[in-house]
Write an enzyme that holds these catalytic residues in place. Structure first.
Site, PDB file in Angstrom:
ATOM      1  N   LYS A 170       1.009  -1.159  -0.224  1.00  0.00           N
ATOM      2  CA  LYS A 170      -0.305   0.180   0.042  1.00  0.00           C
ATOM      3  C   LYS A 170       0.826   0.749  -0.056  1.00  0.00           C
ATOM      4  O   LYS A 170       1.283   1.553   1.132  1.00  0.00           O
ATOM      5  CB  LYS A 170      -0.900   0.309   1.445  1.00  0.00           C
ATOM      6  CG  LYS A 170      -2.122   1.359   1.289  1.00  0.00           C
ATOM      7  CD  LYS A 170      -1.617   2.717   2.394  1.00  0.00           C
ATOM      8  CE  LYS A 170      -2.047   3.015   2.150  1.00  0.00           C
ATOM      9  NZ  LYS A 170      -2.058   4.465   0.880  1.00  0.00           N
ATOM     10  N   GLY A 223       7.284   6.135   8.051  1.00  0.00           N
ATOM     11  CA  GLY A 223       5.846   7.306   7.781  1.00  0.00           C
ATOM     12  C   GLY A 223       5.986   7.935   8.956  1.00  0.00           C
ATOM     13  O   GLY A 223       6.722   8.048   9.671  1.00  0.00           O
ATOM     14  N   SER A 224       4.551   8.938   9.613  1.00  0.00           N
ATOM     15  CA  SER A 224       5.429   9.243  10.577  1.00  0.00           C
ATOM     16  C   SER A 224       4.831   8.605  11.256  1.00  0.00           C
ATOM     17  O   SER A 224       4.318   8.019  11.963  1.00  0.00           O
ATOM     18  CB  SER A 224       3.913  10.526  10.632  1.00  0.00           C
ATOM     19  OG  SER A 224       2.834  10.126  10.358  1.00  0.00           O
ATOM     20  N   VAL A 227       0.900   7.931  12.780  1.00  0.00           N
ATOM     21  CA  VAL A 227       0.298   6.299  12.047  1.00  0.00           C
ATOM     22  C   VAL A 227       1.668   5.323  12.456  1.00  0.00           C
ATOM     23  O   VAL A 227       0.801   4.170  13.135  1.00  0.00           O
ATOM     24  CB  VAL A 227       0.513   6.917  10.577  1.00  0.00           C
ATOM     25  CG1 VAL A 227       0.069   5.540   9.570  1.00  0.00           C
ATOM     26  CG2 VAL A 227      -0.544   8.464   9.943  1.00  0.00           C
ATOM     27  N   GLY A 228       2.941   5.508  13.014  1.00  0.00           N
ATOM     28  CA  GLY A 228       3.533   4.230  13.108  1.00  0.00           C
ATOM     29  C   GLY A 228       3.297   4.095  14.238  1.00  0.00           C
ATOM     30  O   GLY A 228       3.154   2.947  14.798  1.00  0.00           O
ATOM     31  N   GLU A 245       9.620   2.625  10.688  1.00  0.00           N
ATOM     32  CA  GLU A 245      10.393   3.805  10.406  1.00  0.00           C
ATOM     33  C   GLU A 245       9.747   4.855  10.232  1.00  0.00           C
ATOM     34  O   GLU A 245       9.134   5.618   9.920  1.00  0.00           O
ATOM     35  CB  GLU A 245      11.739   3.240   8.593  1.00  0.00           C
ATOM     36  CG  GLU A 245      13.053   2.514   8.643  1.00  0.00           C
ATOM     37  CD  GLU A 245      13.323   2.614  10.067  1.00  0.00           C
ATOM     38  OE1 GLU A 245      13.356   3.713  10.407  1.00  0.00           O
ATOM     39  OE2 GLU A 245      14.640   1.742  10.385  1.00  0.00           O
ATOM     40  N   GLN A 326       2.023  19.516   2.688  1.00  0.00           N
ATOM     41  CA  GLN A 326       3.779  20.263   3.097  1.00  0.00           C
ATOM     42  C   GLN A 326       3.321  21.238   3.465  1.00  0.00           C
ATOM     43  O   GLN A 326       4.482  21.836   4.397  1.00  0.00           O
ATOM     44  CB  GLN A 326       3.774  19.177   2.377  1.00  0.00           C
ATOM     45  CG  GLN A 326       5.223  19.022   3.097  1.00  0.00           C
ATOM     46  CD  GLN A 326       5.559  18.070   4.338  1.00  0.00           C
ATOM     47  OE1 GLN A 326       4.835  17.203   5.182  1.00  0.00           O
ATOM     48  NE2 GLN A 326       6.036  18.919   5.521  1.00  0.00           N
ATOM     49  N   GLU A 378       9.311  17.512  14.257  1.00  0.00           N
ATOM     50  CA  GLU A 378       9.880  17.675  12.362  1.00  0.00           C
ATOM     51  C   GLU A 378       8.957  18.145  11.430  1.00  0.00           C
ATOM     52  O   GLU A 378       8.188  18.048  11.637  1.00  0.00           O
ATOM     53  CB  GLU A 378       9.975  15.845  12.072  1.00  0.00           C
ATOM     54  CG  GLU A 378      10.958  15.339  11.546  1.00  0.00           C
ATOM     55  CD  GLU A 378      10.160  13.814   9.972  1.00  0.00           C
ATOM     56  OE1 GLU A 378       9.369  13.437  10.231  1.00  0.00           O
ATOM     57  OE2 GLU A 378      12.014  14.135   9.940  1.00  0.00           O
TER      58      GLU A 378
HETATM   59  N1  LIG Z   1      11.583   7.574   8.976  1.00  0.00           N
HETATM   60  C1  LIG Z   1      12.002   7.662   7.878  1.00  0.00           C
HETATM   61  O1  LIG Z   1      12.485   6.306   7.564  1.00  0.00           O
HETATM   62  C2  LIG Z   1      10.871   8.003   7.090  1.00  0.00           C
HETATM   63  C3  LIG Z   1       9.729   9.076   7.580  1.00  0.00           C
HETATM   64  N2  LIG Z   1       8.716   9.584   7.084  1.00  0.00           N
HETATM   65  C4  LIG Z   1       7.787  10.675   8.079  1.00  0.00           C
HETATM   66  O2  LIG Z   1       6.662  10.323   6.839  1.00  0.00           O
HETATM   67  C5  LIG Z   1       5.857  11.577   7.207  1.00  0.00           C
HETATM   68  C6  LIG Z   1       5.795  11.947   5.599  1.00  0.00           C
HETATM   69  O3  LIG Z   1       5.372  11.229   4.995  1.00  0.00           O
HETATM   70  P1  LIG Z   1       3.574  10.621   4.850  1.00  0.00           P
HETATM   71  O4  LIG Z   1       3.323   9.803   4.222  1.00  0.00           O
HETATM   72  O5  LIG Z   1       3.032  12.451   5.350  1.00  0.00           O
HETATM   73  O6  LIG Z   1       3.128   9.616   6.107  1.00  0.00           O
HETATM   74  P2  LIG Z   1       1.970   9.008   7.100  1.00  0.00           P
HETATM   75  O7  LIG Z   1       2.395   8.695   8.362  1.00  0.00           O
HETATM   76  O8  LIG Z   1       0.569  10.173   6.571  1.00  0.00           O
HETATM   77  O9  LIG Z   1       1.342   7.961   5.917  1.00  0.00           O
HETATM   78  C7  LIG Z   1       2.715   6.691   5.577  1.00  0.00           C
HETATM   79  C8  LIG Z   1       2.127   5.615   5.336  1.00  0.00           C
HETATM   80  O10 LIG Z   1       0.669   5.444   6.017  1.00  0.00           O
HETATM   81  C9  LIG Z   1      -0.576   5.145   5.530  1.00  0.00           C
HETATM   82  N3  LIG Z   1      -2.011   5.410   6.500  1.00  0.00           N
HETATM   83  C10 LIG Z   1      -1.909   6.515   6.734  1.00  0.00           C
HETATM   84  N4  LIG Z   1      -2.932   6.155   7.933  1.00  0.00           N
HETATM   85  C11 LIG Z   1      -3.024   5.036   8.023  1.00  0.00           C
HETATM   86  C12 LIG Z   1      -3.769   4.055   8.818  1.00  0.00           C
HETATM   87  N5  LIG Z   1      -4.547   3.937  10.045  1.00  0.00           N
HETATM   88  N6  LIG Z   1      -3.217   3.008   8.683  1.00  0.00           N
HETATM   89  C13 LIG Z   1      -3.010   2.569   7.908  1.00  0.00           C
HETATM   90  N7  LIG Z   1      -1.888   3.146   7.571  1.00  0.00           N
HETATM   91  C14 LIG Z   1      -2.137   4.283   7.120  1.00  0.00           C
HETATM   92  C15 LIG Z   1      -0.237   6.562   4.143  1.00  0.00           C
HETATM   93  O11 LIG Z   1      -1.642   6.661   3.506  1.00  0.00           O
HETATM   94  P3  LIG Z   1      -1.890   7.939   2.753  1.00  0.00           P
HETATM   95  O12 LIG Z   1      -1.351   7.956   1.930  1.00  0.00           O
HETATM   96  O13 LIG Z   1      -3.058   6.717   2.012  1.00  0.00           O
HETATM   97  O14 LIG Z   1      -1.934   8.592   4.411  1.00  0.00           O
HETATM   98  C16 LIG Z   1       0.887   5.857   3.637  1.00  0.00           C
HETATM   99  O15 LIG Z   1       0.965   5.006   3.309  1.00  0.00           O
HETATM  100  C17 LIG Z   1       7.128  13.010   7.669  1.00  0.00           C
HETATM  101  O16 LIG Z   1       6.211  13.099   8.638  1.00  0.00           O
HETATM  102  C18 LIG Z   1       8.007  11.601   7.759  1.00  0.00           C
HETATM  103  O17 LIG Z   1       8.410  11.595   9.569  1.00  0.00           O
HETATM  104  C19 LIG Z   1       9.316   9.896   5.855  1.00  0.00           C
HETATM  105  C20 LIG Z   1       9.214   9.420   5.416  1.00  0.00           C
HETATM  106  C21 LIG Z   1      10.910   8.527   5.993  1.00  0.00           C
END
Ligand SMILES: NC(=O)C1=CN([C@@H]2O[C@H](COP(=O)(O)OP(=O)(O)OC[C@H]3O[C@@H](n4cnc5c(N)ncnc54)[C@H](OP(=O)(O)O)[C@@H]3O)[C@@H](O)[C@H]2O)C=CC1
Ligand SMILES: O=C(O)CCC(=O)C(=O)O
Length: 476
Positions: A170, A223-224, A227-228, A245, A326, A378
């Site tokens: 996904k 991701g964030s 959500v993590g 991550e 963003q 961040e």
């Molecule tokens: N440490 C690392 O390696 C990295 C960290 N990041 C962090 O990620 C953030 C930016 O990326 P962003 O994509 O906005 O991050 P998000 O955490 O919003 O989204 C990450 C992924 O999770 C999905 N998601 C959202 N809600 C849910 C849920 N309830 N259950 C399961 N999956 C879900 C998103 O889908 P959808 O897009 O459909 O919302 C997306 O595919 C930054 O704030 C940064 O801190 C980013 C890259 C690398």
């Protein structure tokens, strides 16, 4: 409509969403299917059913599949890099680097399929031997962010498949195009049906369905933090293997004895390239007194010279911010930093004359301290701040004073300080005389504290997450 890939078939849905170019929001890139609960469950079921045969497939077969992906990414790199730049906003140069990186990741894990794994250990008991083998986990759920739309999926999908797992992928809603190309390439290799499934759509629908499914044995997420932690809470109910991550607030320490030009180059690269949208970005520049004035002067001059513009324009140094939301976050943090007493030394304005893209002049703050929100949270945009410190000891303490622990860096010509910093920095990755961002593809990646949870990604260490160990005691 670009369909989903489920059980080896392209599936259209009743709902699709378009994605747009952040350099020019009038440009629609494509229309991508949005999966609902039923499609996501079908993808999980397909992955479950295809698992036994894939797990039992020969390493040579898996090697060939992964190698074909690498070859195809290499062959199509110009077209794919341009899609990446149009979809996410990285410059074409950065898009090409990311496409090459994805190809290298697949090539690396193709090789891993053939490398020996496991140990034969003599038992403490007579006539008994102990065999330690690695086995795949089952269905792996892969959830990725938008900022590396090709490389992050690649460094999760390639090891998952290499070690014999099947995949439900996904991608972030913002970047379905790169994910779709990856699926098209994987499908074109002749990979057995159901082994790799693409479900584009909303996190709240696709992600939630994946997290509540008993048959998903492991989830790897980037991701964030917000959500993590949802992913973690949902996964713990199923005692599922988990790899998270998340963000960073990465320090780059600049000592009095640093090579000034190199320090400025590394700061600009780490803080602002890829529009600052890297979890490894150098968002805190921690600078000692003796070099402070000269460093600020040169850094400001260099920042003012950065060209912000269309990602596909070869003259562009810094592409657009990836999305309107963003951009709003970046502007909010610039206001917060100002309100808390930061001195906006340069940038921070929306670039005039580019009304159809999300262009922000990289923002550099001075006169900040480590307790300000700009230095604790961040931002994930082209915003960096400078913290002035007395000496190395204060620089080290300040660099470690953060909830995050992904990456850190030091600019110095002192071997003693470099070695001490490497040991004492509480980060998963340490850079000496290099930007904090821009990592190799074949070595472990990940951090400490709030940045990461679970085993490291990438390189041979990926086996820790994507396989499980079996210890067998054998008496002939
Ligand atoms: N440490 C690392 O390696 C990295 C960290 N990041 C962090 O990620 C953030 C930016 O990326 P962003 O994509 O906005 O991050 P998000 O955490 O919003 O989204 C990450 C992924 O999770 C999905 N998601 C959202 N809600 C849910 C849920 N309830 N259950 C399961 N999956 C879900 C998103 O889908 P959808 O897009 O459909 O919302 C997306 O595919 C930054 O704030 C940064 O801190 C980013 C890259 C690398
Ligand atoms: O700095 C890099 O090369 C990788 C950064 C990364 O993985 C990220 O920002 O998500």
């Amino acid at each position: 409509m670009k369909p989903l890939l489920i059980d080896g078939a392209w599936i259209t849905t009743s709902h699709a969403e378009e994605n747009r170019n952040p350099s020019n929001t009038d440009e629609v890139i494509g229309l991508y299917a949005h999966a609902g609960r039923a499609e996501t469950q079908a993808a999980i079921e397909a992955a479950r059913l295809s698992f036994p045969a894939w797990a039992a497939s020969t390493p040579q077969f898996r090697f060939e599949i992964l190698n074909k992906v690498a070859d195809e990414l290499t062959l199509r790199k110009s077209e794919i890099a341009s899609l990446l730049s149009r979809e996410e906003g990285k410059t074409l140069r950065e898009g090409l680097q990311e496409t090459e990186r994805a190809a290298n990741i697949f090539r690396f894990f193709a090789g891993e399929c053939l490398r020996p794994a496991g140990d034969l250990i003599p038992s403490v008991r007579p006539d008994v031997s102990v065999e330690v083998t690695r086995e795949p986990l089952g269905v792996v759920g892969i959830v990725t962010p938008w900022n590396f739309p090709l490389a992050i999926p690649s460094w999760k999908i390639a090891p998952a498949l290499c070690y014999g797992n099947t995949v439900v992928f996904k991608p972030a809603e913002l970047v379905p195009g790169c994910a779709w190309v990856l699926a098209e390439i994987l499908h074109g290799t002749g990979i057995p049906k159901g082994v790799f499934n693409l479900v584009t759509g909303k996190g709240s629908v696709v992600g939630n369905t994946m997290l509540s499914a008993r048959d998903v044995e492991a989830v790897t997420f980037t991701g964030s933090q917000a959500v993590g932690s949802l992913v973690a809470q949902a996964s713990i109910k199923h005692m599922r293997k988990l790899q998270l991550e998340m963000g960073g607030k990465n320090p780059l320490v600049v000592l009095d004895d640093a090579d000034l030009d190199l320090a400025v180059d590394c700061a600009v690269d780490g803080a602002f390239y890829s529009t600052g949208q890297r979890c490894t970005a150098s968002s805190r520049l921690i600078v000692t007194e003796g070099i402070y004035g000269r460093f600020i002067e040169k850094l400001t001059e260099k920042c003012r010279g950065l060209t912000v513009g269309d990602a596909l324009d070869p003259a562009t140094d810094i592409g657009p911010v990836a999305s309107a939301s963003q951009l709003a976050t970046d502007i909010d943090y610039i206001e917060i930093a100002r309100a808390q007493g930061g001195n906006l030394r340069c940038g921070g304005d929306i670039v005039k004359g580019h009304n159809h893209g999300y262009f922000l002049q990289p923002a550099l703050f001075t006169d900040t301290d480590n307790n300000m929100r700009i230095n604790r949270e961040e931002v994930f945009g082209p915003v960096a701040s400078v913290i002035r410190v007395r000496d190395y000891e204060e620089a080290l303490a300040t660099s470690n004073d953060t909830d995050f622990g992904l990456c850190s860096g030091i600019m110095t010509t002192s071997l003693k300080h470099a070695a001490h910093f490497r040991r004492e920095s509480r980060a998963g990755m340490v850079m000496v005389n290099l930007p904090t961002a821009g990592v190799d593809y074949h070595v472990p990646f990940g951090g400490r504290k709030a940045s990461s949870y679970g085993p490291r990604e990438q390189g041979r260490y990926a086996a820790e997450f994507f396989s499980t160990v079996k210890t067998s005691y054998i008496r002939p």
